[in-house]
Design a protein around this motif. Sequence first.
Motif, PDB file in Angstrom:
ATOM      1  N   UNK A  86       0.950  -0.992   0.058  1.00 11.57           N
ATOM      2  CA  UNK A  86       0.005   0.140  -0.057  1.00 11.57           C
ATOM      3  C   UNK A  86       0.899   1.305  -0.064  1.00 11.57           C
ATOM      4  N   UNK A  87       1.866   1.134   0.790  1.00 11.33           N
ATOM      5  CA  UNK A  87       2.713   2.521   0.940  1.00 11.33           C
ATOM      6  C   UNK A  87       3.526   2.874  -0.445  1.00 11.33           C
ATOM      7  N   UNK A  88       3.938   1.633  -1.219  1.00 11.21           N
ATOM      8  CA  UNK A  88       4.832   1.554  -2.423  1.00 11.21           C
ATOM      9  C   UNK A  88       3.772   2.352  -3.336  1.00 11.21           C
ATOM     10  N   UNK A  89       2.680   1.672  -3.490  1.00  7.56           N
ATOM     11  CA  UNK A  89       1.711   2.167  -4.350  1.00  7.56           C
ATOM     12  C   UNK A  89       1.396   3.775  -4.388  1.00  7.56           C
ATOM     13  N   UNK A  90       1.050   4.093  -3.119  1.00  7.68           N
ATOM     14  CA  UNK A  90       0.377   5.481  -2.814  1.00  7.68           C
ATOM     15  C   UNK A  90       1.844   6.518  -3.225  1.00  7.68           C
ATOM     16  N   UNK A  91       3.111   5.864  -2.593  1.00  9.31           N
ATOM     17  CA  UNK A  91       4.215   6.825  -2.991  1.00  9.31           C
ATOM     18  C   UNK A  91       4.437   6.816  -4.590  1.00  9.31           C
ATOM     19  N   UNK A  92       4.042   5.757  -5.170  1.00 11.24           N
ATOM     20  CA  UNK A  92       4.258   6.063  -6.712  1.00 11.24           C
ATOM     21  C   UNK A  92       3.332   7.132  -7.296  1.00 11.24           C
TER      22      UNK A  92
END
Length: 402
Positions: A86-92
């Motif tokens: 979730x954090x990785x997708x949101x950062x992207x």
Amino acid sequence: MTQANTMAPAAIRPGPDRFVVGLALAGLVVLGGLVWLETAPFLLALFAIGAVLGVALYHGAFGFTAGWRNLVTKKRGAGMRAQLLLFALAALIMIPILGSGRDDVIGAVAPVGTSLVVGSFLFGIGMQLGGGCGSGTLFTVGAGNLRMMVTLLFFIVGAVLGSIHLPWWLDLPAVDPISLIDWVGVPGAIAVQWLGLGAVALWVNRIERRAHGDLERTELRLRPIEGSMAKALFTGRWPFLWAIIVLAVGNALTLVIGGSPWGITFAFNLWGAKALQGLGVDMGQFEFWNWAYPAQALADSVLVNIPSVMNFGLLLGAMLAAGMARRFNEASRQTPRGRPFLAAVVGGLLLGYGARLGFGCNIGALFSGLASASVHAWVWFACAFAGSLIGVRLRPWFRLPN
């Protein structure tokens, strides 16, 4: 005989709880109408986003607390890996928006200092004793959990106490906010966040492999484990990946529409301060409530405060989801007593106090902070996890299962 056999399954098939669903829909319509009358249309959109986020949190069972506890007690990392994804997708999605040069958006970036370290550590203890983080407390209350209602009440009390003490904490040693976007640009910030999240994922995987020899992969499924996709959509449980997509997109939309990422706990500060103000307490005597944003929020209606409006939507969305699944008030049908009640009280106080000192909860400080490429989010993550370890070890004394 044939007709009876044909009719029997339909007669016993569980369906939506019509009363709960009707109440939730009525609440969404009435409160949505009030928001529309009180404010500009953009806040109605945020209210709707909050409702969708509540549905996703409930159906995805996306609570940060259980994911952290399962890694510690069961050595299973599916919940943690889902959070990292979730954090990785949101950062992207969100880092390019924040780095685009737009002057109408601002990230969740905060100082790194004593207040952050102490606040996030206390929050980590509180989330295990209280039974949820900021979002977890809200969606379980929306789903009718009586114990979490106690946690929420004292979460609000702790948040107000934290707001009163925050100026003192901020005078202690600290470093100014650090944005990776400013330091290494958009591509560099995404790369740093992904490398950091990847390192945490490797650590989680190592723990699980050493304990079990394999990894759970359920968080990567697109199809539900049981039943059709349509049935799961309305009655749960969603695969983690569904909730991940909804939560990441919802946070990005909150940033674009509201001007800042998703946050939860400032609303608790505001609700408690307004309650005290209604009882005749002069909140202006406290420095925090003289700062520009808190003072304006205290003077305005809660229906023009973005975190409050989104929280109301989240509560009603979770209630609607629980009603559709016929699981409203399923987790706790009796008011907690004895040590479990004490755990809800202590946990709620630590959650509220820690969230105020630590600039937010798992949503505002961690999720939105990492998606904003803020260094403070990593410090919050480490300190809150350390506090969570203590909270997990305290749970048996409070007669809470691990």
